[in-house]
Design a protein around this motif. Structure first.
Motif, short mmCIF file in Angstrom:
data_model
loop_
_atom_site.label_atom_id
_atom_site.label_comp_id
_atom_site.label_asym_id
_atom_site.label_seq_id
_atom_site.Cartn_x
_atom_site.Cartn_y
_atom_site.Cartn_z
N GLU A 244 0.83 -1.20 0.00
CA GLU A 244 0.00 0.00 0.00
C GLU A 244 0.87 1.26 0.00
OE1 GLU A 244 -2.62 -0.22 3.32
OE2 GLU A 244 -3.68 -2.01 2.58
N GLU A 245 1.96 1.24 0.80
CA GLU A 245 2.87 2.38 0.85
C GLU A 245 3.51 2.62 -0.53
OE1 GLU A 245 6.92 3.79 3.26
OE2 GLU A 245 5.73 2.09 3.99
N ALA A 246 3.90 1.54 -1.22
CA ALA A 246 4.54 1.68 -2.53
C ALA A 246 3.54 2.19 -3.57
CB ALA A 246 5.10 0.32 -2.97
N GLU A 247 2.28 1.70 -3.52
CA GLU A 247 1.28 2.11 -4.50
C GLU A 247 0.96 3.60 -4.40
OE1 GLU A 247 -0.95 -2.25 -4.86
OE2 GLU A 247 -1.67 -0.74 -3.44
N LYS A 248 1.21 4.22 -3.22
CA LYS A 248 0.97 5.67 -3.06
C LYS A 248 1.99 6.51 -3.81
CE LYS A 248 -1.31 5.23 1.44
NZ LYS A 248 -1.22 5.48 2.91
N LEU A 249 3.08 5.86 -4.31
CA LEU A 249 4.09 6.58 -5.10
C LEU A 249 3.60 6.85 -6.52
CD1 LEU A 249 7.29 4.58 -4.05
CD2 LEU A 249 6.53 6.80 -3.16
N ILE B 50 11.35 1.10 0.64
CA ILE B 50 10.24 0.16 0.88
C ILE B 50 10.68 -1.27 0.54
CG2 ILE B 50 7.92 -0.52 0.08
CD1 ILE B 50 7.41 2.49 -0.44
N ASN B 51 11.45 -1.41 -0.55
CA ASN B 51 11.86 -2.75 -1.00
C ASN B 51 12.82 -3.40 -0.01
OD1 ASN B 51 11.56 -4.70 -3.17
ND2 ASN B 51 13.75 -4.38 -3.52
N GLU B 52 13.69 -2.58 0.62
CA GLU B 52 14.62 -3.12 1.63
C GLU B 52 13.83 -3.68 2.82
OE1 GLU B 52 17.22 0.09 2.50
OE2 GLU B 52 18.40 -0.13 0.65
N ARG B 53 12.82 -2.93 3.23
CA ARG B 53 11.99 -3.44 4.34
C ARG B 53 11.21 -4.70 3.91
NH1 ARG B 53 8.40 1.31 5.56
NH2 ARG B 53 9.30 2.30 3.71
N TRP B 54 10.79 -4.71 2.64
CA TRP B 54 10.08 -5.88 2.08
C TRP B 54 10.95 -7.13 2.16
CZ3 TRP B 54 5.30 -6.53 -0.64
CH2 TRP B 54 5.17 -7.73 -1.35
N GLU C 134 3.14 -10.13 -4.42
CA GLU C 134 4.34 -9.78 -5.18
C GLU C 134 3.97 -9.06 -6.46
OE1 GLU C 134 6.59 -13.34 -5.73
OE2 GLU C 134 7.34 -13.36 -3.66
N GLY C 135 2.81 -9.41 -7.05
CA GLY C 135 2.36 -8.73 -8.26
C GLY C 135 2.11 -7.25 -8.02
N ARG C 136 1.60 -6.91 -6.85
CA ARG C 136 1.36 -5.49 -6.53
C ARG C 136 2.68 -4.71 -6.48
NH1 ARG C 136 -2.36 -5.41 -1.27
NH2 ARG C 136 -2.12 -3.14 -1.59
N MET C 137 3.70 -5.27 -5.86
CA MET C 137 5.01 -4.60 -5.80
C MET C 137 5.64 -4.50 -7.18
SD MET C 137 6.05 -3.39 -2.90
CE MET C 137 7.85 -3.44 -2.83
N HIS C 138 5.52 -5.57 -7.97
CA HIS C 138 6.11 -5.55 -9.32
C HIS C 138 5.43 -4.50 -10.19
CE1 HIS C 138 7.57 -9.96 -8.79
NE2 HIS C 138 8.42 -9.09 -8.28
N ALA C 139 4.12 -4.29 -9.98
CA ALA C 139 3.40 -3.29 -10.76
C ALA C 139 3.94 -1.89 -10.49
CB ALA C 139 1.91 -3.36 -10.45
#
Length: 409
Positions: A284-289, A305-309, A324-329
């Protein structure tokens, strides 16, 4: 002297009967009057009439053999020919002649009937033989065996043929049954050998399964259990008295292992469920970018965000593709922004795009001029052809112009 239409008695007491060949002596009568003599021999005649009538009835209504009927006819004919009765002896002969014809007709009918029955029996037995020979090649052991036994019962109920034919057909029939029995015996002997081999294989598999039941090497051991199961199925069935016991031991060993693994995995699933919640928050935090405004800031934020992931552990397998699809998007969107920025600021690519656009524009302008000229000359066919070519060039020009706009031009 006394007389009637068929006989007479002379003065000496001699009794005569009238026939087509003249009078014939019937006998001599000395004990009474001539009337009594005639009455006596007329009763003998009536006796012959009754006897013939009874014989006619037997021939018509019973299964009296032709041979026995002919013996009875000959016996009565002898009495008629002996002229020991007074009456219409010729009528009796004619009745006997008709009876002979009837007996002969019955004899022929029975002969034909026997021939028909024999032919039907032959066809029936040939049919049984053909079916038995087909069944002899069958692998349906129970059904074919039962059918062959039924064929034997049917055979026994059929009449015999002449000895040669009956023996030949029975030989074929018996040979087919023997061939089937031999094949079935060989099959079950082979099956017994296969089941014994299956028992030995399954005992080995059970031993290995029981040895693995205490393993905590979950992945390799579970994989080995799957291999053991495949080997179990491929081994075929053991003898009935061994199969169930071996299977219960094999299944019991698997149950011990997988129950222990399930207990451990239940704890792991609880941990992975918690990890999934953490990764959903990061997604959710990444999608706000998005959409990307400041590319540099977005890149830096996504790296954090990815380091914390990466620091979060595994999530449940069935949830992994979606999260994982959400982060890749988000990652793809940032990469596309980087590519667009690069194309916009790349002078060589811009120059190539501008050059291509210029060439296409010149080609479009030239075609337009040629179309006007062709119209003016009245050459509609050439004008139509050039217009189709213009459509293609114009589409390429529109695409090139769009690409050029991406460079900010």
């Amino acid at each position: 002297m006394s007389s009637d239409p068929w006989g007479r008695v002379d003065e000496t007491g001699t009794v005569y009967v009238r026939t087509a060949d003249g009078e014939q002596v019937v006998g001599s009568w000395q004990a009474g009057s001539p009337e009594e003599a005639l009455a006596y021999f007329e009763r003998k005649y009536e006796g012959l009439v009754v006897e013939i009538g009874l014989l006619e009835k037997r021939v018509q209504t019973t299964d009296l053999s032709a041979k026995d009927a002919q013996v009875a006819i000959d016996h009565i004919r002898d009495q008629v020919d002996a002229h020991h009765a007074v009456g219409d002896l010729q009528a009796l002969r004619e009745r006997l002649d008709k009876l002979v014809a009837t007996v002969e007709s019955r004899r022929e009918e029975r002969k034909q009937q026997r021939a028909k029955q024999s032919d039907e029996a032959r066809k029936a037995k040939e049919g049984l033989v053909t079916e038995a020979e087909q069944l002899a090649q069958s692998d349906q052991w129970r059904a074919a065996g039962e059918r062959l036994r039924a064929l034997v019962d049917t055979w026994k109920g059929l009449p015999r043929l002449d000895r040669k034919s009956d023996d030949e057909l029975w030989h074929r029939f018996s040979h087919a049954r023997s061939a089937f029995s031999k094949r079935r015996k060989a099959h079950f002997a082979q099956l017994d050998a296969q089941r014994e081999e299956a028992r030995r294989i399954k005992e080995r598999l059970v031993s290995e399964a029981e040895a693995l039941s205490g393993s905590t090497d979950w992945g390799p051991s579970a994989a080995r259990y799957r291999e053991l199961m495949a080997e179990w199925k491929a081994a075929g069935r053991a003898q009935r008295e061994h199969e169930d016991d071996l299977w219960n031991r094999f299944r019991g060993a698997q149950d011990v292992f997988f129950a222990a693994r399930s207990s451990v995995f239940a704890e792991r699933d609880a941990e992975q469920t918690e990890n999934l919640k953490l990764k959903e928050e990061l997604a959710e935090e990444a999608e706000k970018l998005l959409p990307v405004g400041d590319l540099k800031a977005a890149r830096a934020a996504f790296r954090s965000i990815n380091e914390r992931w990466e620091a979060v552990g595994h999530v449940p397998r069935d949830a992994r593709p979606k999260i994982e699809g959400r982060m890749h998007a988000v990652e793809r969107a940032i990469q596309e922004s980087e590519e667009t920025e690069w194309r916009r600021t790349n002078p060589e690519a811009r120059a190539r795009a501008a050059g291509l656009t210029g060439q296409l524009q010149a080609a479009v302008d030239k075609l337009k001029g040629q179309i006007e000229q062709a119209r003016a000359q009245g050459n509609s066919a050439r004008a139509d052809k050039l217009e189709r070519e213009l459509e293609g060039r114009q589409a390429l020009l529109d695409q090139a112009l769009k690409g050029l706009q991406e460079f900010g031009g």
